[in-house]
Design a protein around this motif. Structure first.
Motif, mmCIF file in Angstrom:
data_model
loop_
_atom_site.group_PDB
_atom_site.id
_atom_site.type_symbol
_atom_site.label_atom_id
_atom_site.label_comp_id
_atom_site.label_asym_id
_atom_site.label_seq_id
_atom_site.Cartn_x
_atom_site.Cartn_y
_atom_site.Cartn_z
ATOM 1 N N MET A 154 0.912 -1.230 0.069
ATOM 2 C CA MET A 154 0.266 -0.037 -0.013
ATOM 3 C C MET A 154 0.921 1.249 -0.132
ATOM 4 O O MET A 154 1.936 1.442 0.689
ATOM 5 C CB MET A 154 -0.869 -0.065 1.178
ATOM 6 N N GLU A 155 0.514 2.124 -0.922
ATOM 7 C CA GLU A 155 1.236 3.178 -0.909
ATOM 8 C C GLU A 155 0.349 4.690 -0.520
ATOM 9 O O GLU A 155 -0.648 4.698 -1.382
ATOM 10 C CB GLU A 155 1.797 3.574 -2.383
ATOM 11 N N ILE A 156 0.800 5.394 0.310
ATOM 12 C CA ILE A 156 0.109 6.708 0.567
ATOM 13 C C ILE A 156 0.476 7.752 -0.481
ATOM 14 O O ILE A 156 1.766 8.168 -0.317
ATOM 15 C CB ILE A 156 0.161 7.059 1.815
ATOM 16 N N ILE A 157 -0.371 8.074 -1.410
ATOM 17 C CA ILE A 157 -0.241 8.942 -2.346
ATOM 18 C C ILE A 157 -0.490 10.255 -2.270
ATOM 19 O O ILE A 157 -0.233 11.127 -2.918
ATOM 20 C CB ILE A 157 -0.739 8.489 -3.851
ATOM 21 N N GLY A 158 -1.297 10.589 -1.139
ATOM 22 C CA GLY A 158 -1.724 11.877 -0.737
ATOM 23 C C GLY A 158 -2.343 11.734 0.659
ATOM 24 O O GLY A 158 -2.879 10.759 1.221
ATOM 25 N N GLN A 159 -2.068 12.678 1.508
ATOM 26 C CA GLN A 159 -2.415 12.751 2.951
ATOM 27 C C GLN A 159 -2.527 14.305 3.317
ATOM 28 O O GLN A 159 -2.181 15.065 2.627
ATOM 29 C CB GLN A 159 -1.742 11.963 3.732
ATOM 30 N N THR A 160 -3.630 14.375 4.616
ATOM 31 C CA THR A 160 -3.474 16.030 5.013
ATOM 32 C C THR A 160 -2.251 16.469 5.472
ATOM 33 O O THR A 160 -1.447 15.603 6.040
ATOM 34 C CB THR A 160 -4.591 16.023 6.188
#
Length: 337
Positions: A154-160
């Motif tokens: 799993m890759e976080i491509i956007g976050q706050t």
């Protein structure tokens, strides 16, 4: 394969039993003690976990009709979360696994939310996304767009970059004097209000990242000005305020998610986390599915908040790969050591 899963990352103590990938029980004890403080008090949370974990695990086993000698492994949330709360669940899992001489499976709390879409119930009516898919993970502490290539990729491509969506909702609800947690309260009021009644600041952030701090500040300053001329402004307009706030947050979330889906050419899109129970967000998912031909996956309400069923689902994947953990693995609050 019979797995007992334990989740204790924040203020919910939960235990679930899953046999061969099918959920047999999912028991959760919530903590009302935090309502008086307008947020989770870590010390009170850990004490409540200590009181709840034995009866919760006992009920999960009884409802599943499973004896401890039938267990194949014990899964637990290792992090991230509140350290005191995590330690209760981790310590209990270690002690029980050692006493039964069975392996342990560690699960990342956030990955558990994503994999909640793979929980199977005896009724067998569930649909699970196919890899790869996009998942919008939204809760009180997280707002992320995750590219899920596999259960363990799993890759976080956007976050706050500041406040999470759920955090912004809770803070605005608190300022309005509506109570905590704010999510369910704002959701209930928003159903009766006009989402176009008020307009709040929207961030301009590059890429797929989010920001809700500016929206929160805009809401608070405008509210202060309105109340200066009408002391009962909130009481007169709380439904419209809730509807406008919710609509703005949902629009911000969906705008970036749409950008990611288009750029990556992915049509399988899921939502997870506590805010995925929000009516406005669920409606937006259905509207986007119709408009952009997405194949969407929205979890049942029982699997949106912190629960052990999602931990069991993640553990089922790991058990099949013999991905067990040792007794010396510590809990981690934010970044794994």
């Amino acid at each position: 394969m019979v797995i007992l899963a334990i989740e204790s990352s924040c203020d919910d103590t939960s235990a679930a039993v899953m046999r061969d990938g099918v959920l047999l029980s999912n028991v959760t004890a919530s903590q009302a003690v935090h309502e008086a403080y307008g947020g989770v008090v870590p010390e009170l949370a850990s004490r409540a976990h200590q009181q709840n974990i034995v009866p919760v695990v006992d009920q999960a086993l009884k409802r599943a009709g499973v004896a401890t000698n039938e267990l194949s492994a014990i899964a637990f949330t290792r992090g991230p979360g509140l350290m005191g709360s995590l330690l209760v669940g981790v310590s209990f899992a270690k002690g029980m696994a050692a006493s039964l001489n069975i392996p342990m499976i560690e699960v990342n709390h956030l990955q558990g939310h994503v994999l909640a879409h793979f929980v199977k119930t005896p009724e067998g009516n569930e649909r699970a996304p196919e890899f790869p898919f996009l998942c919008l993970l939204v809760s009180g502490g997280n707002s992320q767009i995750i590219l899920v290539r596999a259960y363990n990729d799993m890759e976080i491509i956007g976050q706050t970059i500041d406040d999470a969506a759920g955090e912004a909702i809770d803070k605005c609800s608190k300022v309005m004097g509506l109570g905590y947690p704010g999510g369910p309260i704002i959701d209930r009021l928003a159903r009766k209000g006009n989402p176009e009644a008020f307009h709040f600041a929207r961030p301009s952030i590059k890429g797929y990242d989010y920001s809700f701090s500016g929206l929160k500040t805009s809401f608070l300053y405008q509210l202060r000005d309105w109340m200066a001329t009408d002391g009962d402004f909130i009481e007169h307009h709380k439904e419209d305020l809730a509807a406008s706030l919710e609509a703005t947050i949902v629009d911000i979330l969906m705008h970036k998610l749409l950008k990611a889906a288009r750029d990556l050419k992915i049509r399988q899109v899921a939502v997870a986390g506590g805010v995925s129970a929000n009516t406005g967000l669920r409606n937006a998912f259905r509207e986007y599915a119709d408009k952009y031909h997405w194949d969407i996956f929205v979890p049942p309400f029982s699997f949106t908040t912190d629960n052990a069923a999602m931990i069991a689902a993640a553990a089922t994947f790991k058990y099949a790969d013999h991905d067990f953990c040792s007794m010396d693995k510590p809990a981690f609050a934010r970044v794994e050591a």
